[in-house]
Design a protein around this motif. Structure first.
Motif, PDB file in Angstrom:
ATOM      1  N   TRP B  27       0.840  -1.196   0.000  1.00 56.28           N
ATOM      2  CA  TRP B  27       0.000   0.000   0.000  1.00 56.28           C
ATOM      3  C   TRP B  27       0.873   1.243   0.000  1.00 56.28           C
ATOM      4  O   TRP B  27       2.073   1.168   0.218  1.00 56.28           O
ATOM      5  CB  TRP B  27      -0.968   0.012   1.179  1.00 56.28           C
ATOM      6  N   ARG B  28       0.236   2.428  -0.211  1.00 57.18           N
ATOM      7  CA  ARG B  28       1.008   3.655  -0.291  1.00 57.18           C
ATOM      8  C   ARG B  28       1.375   4.135   1.116  1.00 57.18           C
ATOM      9  O   ARG B  28       0.524   4.167   2.006  1.00 57.18           O
ATOM     10  CB  ARG B  28       0.201   4.732  -1.017  1.00 57.18           C
ATOM     11  N   GLU B  29       2.594   4.556   1.300  1.00 55.11           N
ATOM     12  CA  GLU B  29       3.076   4.940   2.622  1.00 55.11           C
ATOM     13  C   GLU B  29       2.432   6.214   3.146  1.00 55.11           C
ATOM     14  O   GLU B  29       2.461   6.472   4.348  1.00 55.11           O
ATOM     15  CB  GLU B  29       4.599   5.101   2.618  1.00 55.11           C
ATOM     16  N   VAL B  30       1.861   7.010   2.243  1.00 56.45           N
ATOM     17  CA  VAL B  30       1.192   8.240   2.683  1.00 56.45           C
ATOM     18  C   VAL B  30      -0.006   7.909   3.574  1.00 56.45           C
ATOM     19  O   VAL B  30      -0.374   8.680   4.458  1.00 56.45           O
ATOM     20  CB  VAL B  30       0.674   9.061   1.478  1.00 56.45           C
ATOM     21  N   LEU B  31      -0.624   6.755   3.330  1.00 56.23           N
ATOM     22  CA  LEU B  31      -1.798   6.384   4.122  1.00 56.23           C
ATOM     23  C   LEU B  31      -1.428   5.596   5.373  1.00 56.23           C
ATOM     24  O   LEU B  31      -2.003   5.783   6.431  1.00 56.23           O
ATOM     25  CB  LEU B  31      -2.767   5.564   3.259  1.00 56.23           C
ATOM     26  N   LEU B  32      -0.486   4.716   5.245  1.00 52.98           N
ATOM     27  CA  LEU B  32      -0.047   3.926   6.403  1.00 52.98           C
ATOM     28  C   LEU B  32       1.465   3.739   6.331  1.00 52.98           C
ATOM     29  O   LEU B  32       1.947   2.858   5.642  1.00 52.98           O
ATOM     30  CB  LEU B  32      -0.767   2.566   6.412  1.00 52.98           C
ATOM     31  N   PRO B  33       2.191   4.603   7.054  1.00 57.45           N
ATOM     32  CA  PRO B  33       3.652   4.521   6.999  1.00 57.45           C
ATOM     33  C   PRO B  33       4.162   3.255   7.680  1.00 57.45           C
ATOM     34  O   PRO B  33       3.429   2.616   8.419  1.00 57.45           O
ATOM     35  CB  PRO B  33       4.098   5.770   7.741  1.00 57.45           C
ATOM     36  N   ARG B  34       5.443   2.966   7.423  1.00 57.72           N
ATOM     37  CA  ARG B  34       5.997   1.763   8.048  1.00 57.72           C
ATOM     38  C   ARG B  34       6.324   2.026   9.511  1.00 57.72           C
ATOM     39  O   ARG B  34       6.580   3.181   9.877  1.00 57.72           O
ATOM     40  CB  ARG B  34       7.218   1.297   7.252  1.00 57.72           C
ATOM     41  N   PRO B  35       6.356   0.955  10.312  1.00 59.69           N
ATOM     42  CA  PRO B  35       6.626   1.109  11.750  1.00 59.69           C
ATOM     43  C   PRO B  35       7.933   1.858  12.014  1.00 59.69           C
ATOM     44  O   PRO B  35       8.012   2.658  12.950  1.00 59.69           O
ATOM     45  CB  PRO B  35       6.715  -0.323  12.270  1.00 59.69           C
ATOM     46  N   SER B  36       8.930   1.621  11.185  1.00 53.56           N
ATOM     47  CA  SER B  36      10.223   2.249  11.443  1.00 53.56           C
ATOM     48  C   SER B  36      10.137   3.766  11.334  1.00 53.56           C
ATOM     49  O   SER B  36      10.768   4.480  12.115  1.00 53.56           O
ATOM     50  CB  SER B  36      11.291   1.702  10.488  1.00 53.56           C
ATOM     51  N   SER B  37       9.295   4.278  10.434  1.00 53.90           N
ATOM     52  CA  SER B  37       9.211   5.741  10.351  1.00 53.90           C
ATOM     53  C   SER B  37       8.391   6.317  11.500  1.00 53.90           C
ATOM     54  O   SER B  37       8.635   7.437  11.948  1.00 53.90           O
ATOM     55  CB  SER B  37       8.675   6.198   8.985  1.00 53.90           C
ATOM     56  N   ILE B  38       7.439   5.532  12.004  1.00 50.86           N
ATOM     57  CA  ILE B  38       6.707   5.984  13.200  1.00 50.86           C
ATOM     58  C   ILE B  38       7.676   6.069  14.370  1.00 50.86           C
ATOM     59  O   ILE B  38       7.692   7.034  15.123  1.00 50.86           O
ATOM     60  CB  ILE B  38       5.553   5.025  13.520  1.00 50.86           C
ATOM     61  N   LEU B  39       8.496   5.039  14.512  1.00 51.79           N
ATOM     62  CA  LEU B  39       9.494   5.014  15.588  1.00 51.79           C
ATOM     63  C   LEU B  39      10.470   6.179  15.439  1.00 51.79           C
ATOM     64  O   LEU B  39      10.869   6.803  16.421  1.00 51.79           O
ATOM     65  CB  LEU B  39      10.247   3.680  15.606  1.00 51.79           C
ATOM     66  N   ARG B  40      10.839   6.450  14.182  1.00 47.22           N
ATOM     67  CA  ARG B  40      11.764   7.560  13.940  1.00 47.22           C
ATOM     68  C   ARG B  40      11.133   8.876  14.386  1.00 47.22           C
ATOM     69  O   ARG B  40      11.769   9.698  15.035  1.00 47.22           O
ATOM     70  CB  ARG B  40      12.155   7.620  12.459  1.00 47.22           C
TER      71      ARG B  40
END
Lengths: 267, 254
Positions: B27-40
């Motif tokens: 899916w597109r990251e604009v809608l649901l980013p990956r966990p690593s970027s949330i952690l970042r």
């Protein structure tokens, strides 16, 4: 300030008079007459058991004497003075102990003493300690209520009822929920405590043998409506043993009488 | 300990699965980013202090509103449990208002108080008071009557009965009411922070709101995680010891 020794000194037991007392409650099908023109005379220091099946109004009578409810008719007197409400001269021991779980055993015994004027903190503790010792629970003063067995809870309840030093003790089937062994031990202890701290006791029960072991006099009640019927004087020597021959014989006689009157009691 | 490990393993599996699915372009990251970027984002917000600052602002509002909610709900609950006239007036009002979702208080709060701390507080208090009132009332009214009878024979009446018998006897029920009130306060505050734009303090709800405005999905999800963490932590810190104490003294948890 009241001295502790003075506080612990025996008070003279009261004479209790119940004259023509009636009480009815609203029920599902009209009013139920719980007590109908009941008379009872208990002399100073006498141990009276009121014996009857459940629903005969014996607990209602106790509530009236305690001043927790008001009679519709008739009068109740202690030493000639009318009962108008609860008072420290008449303490009650309830069937399910009714101990306060947010207080320790000691805290429960202290409750009534805290409401008594002229006793400072140290004196209250000393008095409570004495009564916990009297019921054999010195070691459990700091225990939470839920840590205690059923028998121990009733002991705390007894200590709590005795602590304000009443002249009348009202006991509402206090041992009904206990197992037989615990109960038998308590019969012995209660007789011993009663010998030490002479009180006028009205003890309500449906257990014929229990009544025979404890009472100076057993009064029979029948239900619908609750009425006082006959009474038996028990002149057997104390301490009495519930398993003794003479108690069993007496219990049989009283049970027969109760059956003949249409009531039931367990032996 | 074993339960905590099970949970951590579960989170790890989900995280890895999620991360790899995004990497595979599911899916597109604009809608649901990956966990690593949330952690970042979380790490970044921690380091620059914006997250802690928002959490403190939010906690301050929460405790204040909650305290006012208790201070009004508890005595009113005692009142409605004892007096028919209070029950038939305040009690009925409480019953009605308790069903009103707390976010529904936002418009009136804004109109009355403007975009101020008072508006925020008002929403939290309205969300909390009624549930605490009702729990207290239910707790006191469900007490075995024998407590009161026993207390009366020993000479207790009036205020003594209220504070030395009713209140402690109803404590287990009141604590569960307080816990429910806490949950309501927390939900109300988040609603208030998302809807009430305010300059006097930037809370977690605002952080969440601006994450949306900026379409910063890592911020939205990161702050959501933070809100869960604060809620859990506060509940544990606040009610953990209280409930343990109740268990020891009462031998149960009502």
């Amino acid at each position: 300030m009241t001295e502790v020794s003075q506080e612990l000194a025996p008070v003279s037991p009261s004479k209790l008079t119940v004259r023509g007392v009636s009480k009815s409650f609203p029920g599902r099908s009209g009013t139920v007459l719980a007590l109908d023109e009941v008379d009872l005379e208990v002399s100073e220091g006498e141990f009276v058991c009121i014996l009857g099946a459940s629903g005969c109004g014996k607990s209602t009578l106790l509530s009236l004497v305690a001043g927790l409810d008001a009679a519709d008719k008739g009068e109740i007197l202690t030493d000639g003075r009318p009962v108008v409400g609860p008072g420290r001269d008449r303490m009650v021991m309830f069937q399910d102990a009714a101990l306060f779980p947010w207080r320790t055993a000691m805290g429960n015994v202290l409750f009534g003493l805290e409401l008594k004027p002229n006793l400072d903190r140290a004196a209250r503790r000393e008095v409570a300690t004495y009564y916990l010792g009297l019921v054999g629970l010195s070691r459990f003063a700091g225990a939470s209520i839920h840590e205690l067995s059923g028998g121990m809870r009733q002991r705390v309840a007894l200590a709590r009822a005795l602590a304000p030093n009443p002249s009348v003790l009202l006991m509402d089937e206090p041992f009904a929920a206990l197992d037989a062994m615990t109960r038998e031990k308590l019969y012995g202890d209660l007789q011993e405590i009663w010998r030490k701290r002479r009180k006028t006791i009205v003890f309500v029960t449906h257990n014929v043998r229990e009544a025979c072991v404890l009472a100076d006099r057993v009064v029979l009640m029948t239900p619908h409506p609750g009425r006082m019927r006959s009474s038996f004087d028990i002149e057997l020597p104390r301490p009495r043993d519930i398993n003794a021959e003479n108690i069993a014989a007496l219990a049989r006689r009283i049970s027969k009488k109760l059956e003949a009157m249409g009531g039931e009691g367990s032996t | 300990m074993k339960r905590a490990l099970t949970f951590l393993a579960f989170v790890a599996v989900i995280g890895i699965l999620w991360e790899s699915l995004v990497a595979l372009g599911a899916w597109r990251e604009v809608l649901l980013p990956r966990p690593s970027s949330i952690l970042r984002y979380l790490a970044h917000a921690f380091l620059d202090g914006s997250l802690a600052e928002a959490a403190i602002v939010t906690a301050r509002r929460l405790f204040m509103g909650y305290a006012i909610g208790i201070a009004t709900g508890l005595p009113l609950g005692l009142l409605t449990s004892r007096f028919a006239i209070a029950r038939d007036s305040i009690g009925v009002v409480a019953l009605g208002l308790q069903t009103l979702p707390s976010v529904c208080w936002v418009p009136i709060a804004l109109l009355w108080f403007g975009q101020t701390e008072a508006a925020m507080l008002f929403v939290v208090v309205m969300g909390t008071t009624w549930s605490i009132l009702l729990a207290t009332e239910a707790g006191v009214r469900s007490l075995p009557p024998v407590y009161l009878r026993a207390a009366r024979t020993m000479g207790s009446k009036g205020l003594h009965t209220m504070f030395r018998v009713l209140l402690p006897a109803a404590l287990p029920a009141i604590v569960s009411g307080l816990k429910q009130g806490w949950a309501f306060a927390w939900r109300s505050l988040m609603a208030a922070e998302i809807f009430v734009t305010i300059l006097t303090g930037f809370g977690l709800g605002h952080l969440l709101h601006y994450g949306r405005e900026l379409h910063a999905m890592d911020q939205v999800l990161g702050v959501m995680a933070m809100i869960v963490a604060v809620g859990l932590l506060a509940e544990q810190a606040l009610f953990g010891p209280l409930e343990r104490w109740l268990r020891v003294r009462w031998g149960l948890l009502g």
